[in-house]
Design an enzyme around this catalytic site. Sequence first.
Site, mmCIF file in Angstrom:
data_model
loop_
_atom_site.group_PDB
_atom_site.id
_atom_site.type_symbol
_atom_site.label_atom_id
_atom_site.label_comp_id
_atom_site.label_asym_id
_atom_site.label_seq_id
_atom_site.Cartn_x
_atom_site.Cartn_y
_atom_site.Cartn_z
ATOM 1 C CB CYS A 104 7.661 -12.440 -15.416
ATOM 2 S SG CYS A 104 6.835 -12.070 -16.977
ATOM 3 C CG HIS A 374 7.379 -6.717 -15.037
ATOM 4 N ND1 HIS A 374 8.356 -7.528 -14.500
ATOM 5 C CD2 HIS A 374 6.513 -7.556 -15.689
ATOM 6 C CE1 HIS A 374 8.090 -8.795 -14.807
ATOM 7 N NE2 HIS A 374 6.989 -8.834 -15.524
ATOM 8 C CB CYS A 404 1.645 -14.365 -13.604
ATOM 9 S SG CYS A 404 1.703 -12.636 -14.112
ATOM 10 N N GLY A 406 5.035 -15.519 -18.215
ATOM 11 C CA GLY A 406 4.576 -15.689 -19.586
ATOM 12 C C GLY A 406 4.729 -17.120 -20.079
#
Length: 418
Positions: A104, A374, A404, A406
């Site tokens: 991300c 996203h 954050c 993954g």
Amino acid sequence: MALPKGLSAVLAKSPSDTVILSSLRTPICRSYRGQLKDAYPEELLSVVLRATLDANPNLTPDSINDVAVGVVLSELGGSKAARMAMNHVGFPNSTSLYTVNRACSSSLQSIATVSAQIRTEMISAGVAAGMESMTRNYGSRAIPVDLWPELKKSEVKDARDCIMPMGLTSENVAERYKVGRKEQDEFAVESHRRAAQAQAQGFFDQEIVPVHTRFQEVDKQGNKVGDEKQVEVRKDDGIRANATLEALAKLKPAFKENGGSTAGNSSQVSDGAAATLLMRRSTAAELGLTSSIMGKFVAATTVGCAPDEMGIGPALAIPKLLSQLGIGTKDVDRWEINEAFASQSIYCVRELGLEKEWEQGKVNPDGGAIALGHPLGATGARMSSTLMHGLGRSGGEVGVVSMCVGTGMGMAGLFVRE
């Protein structure tokens, strides 16, 4: 080269700074049904790369030494298609290219990496970009298909948890840190309200590059409806201006029975691309581009955390970054914290002590990923573009982008608007 320490040092201008000359993005659109569903990720990349050249007409393409492209899902890591797209829109063979995958945070990582290349004098100028078509490449839900079986049955829980569905990590955060369903829905409604207001006021217009592409309408079963059309896409299409708490409360939990995370209070699966042009300040001066400087990229950091609660990453990365720079939360004028899920966003705002800043509209003032979407590999560069243009409108100087990641990580980057 040492990082600046203290607010005055962060704001001070130096010939060795990594400055930003442009920061642009495509519209971010819903995967599968949105206006960019038929576009290729490298097609979207080509749009923002060409727009970067067009936005800087006094810069010759051969002055750009390297291009870093954040991408998570594309075949072969996206490297060949990205290089083709770069050449296709007018970059010379002398400009090199590589792709970056930190899930991300991939395109925030591309910004940080290009900046590091500039600071260490590997290059003088580079483009940090990101691209993603989740419509085309999200078939496995970002879970590896051909995986060493020993890892799936590893005795190490954290190893197994690296492929835990992201929605379950959201439920873990909500349960462990007591974030209720109503709070999550309220947060999501506010994200849409802010994004709708920003869109209506034209706040995104300067950062968005229109995309000319194909669009084939389909019904709920995926059957074609009518003929394929040529379209010009100018706006993010996932924003729901009419989102209400009552409507979101009716949605069923998406990941766990009796859970709190739903399709309405989680980030959207999206398609899009973004690109930021970075350069050493002294190089910009030599090329006569000082008047084009928007601001500078100062520093970034990453942290690791437990994979099964990866959403807490920003609450760990941001304090580390601010500590490294010798500044506090009070010194930051605008925050862009990725809304992977409302649960983890609420937790991070609380843990960072930013509740007042959230209420004042200093945290995600124009909405976040719940409303905007996203597109994994492009999100960091999209957020950076929104941050830089937003600081320009408000007159703020210091901004932070964080998300954050993954498998259990957080990343944060600090920017200054000039």
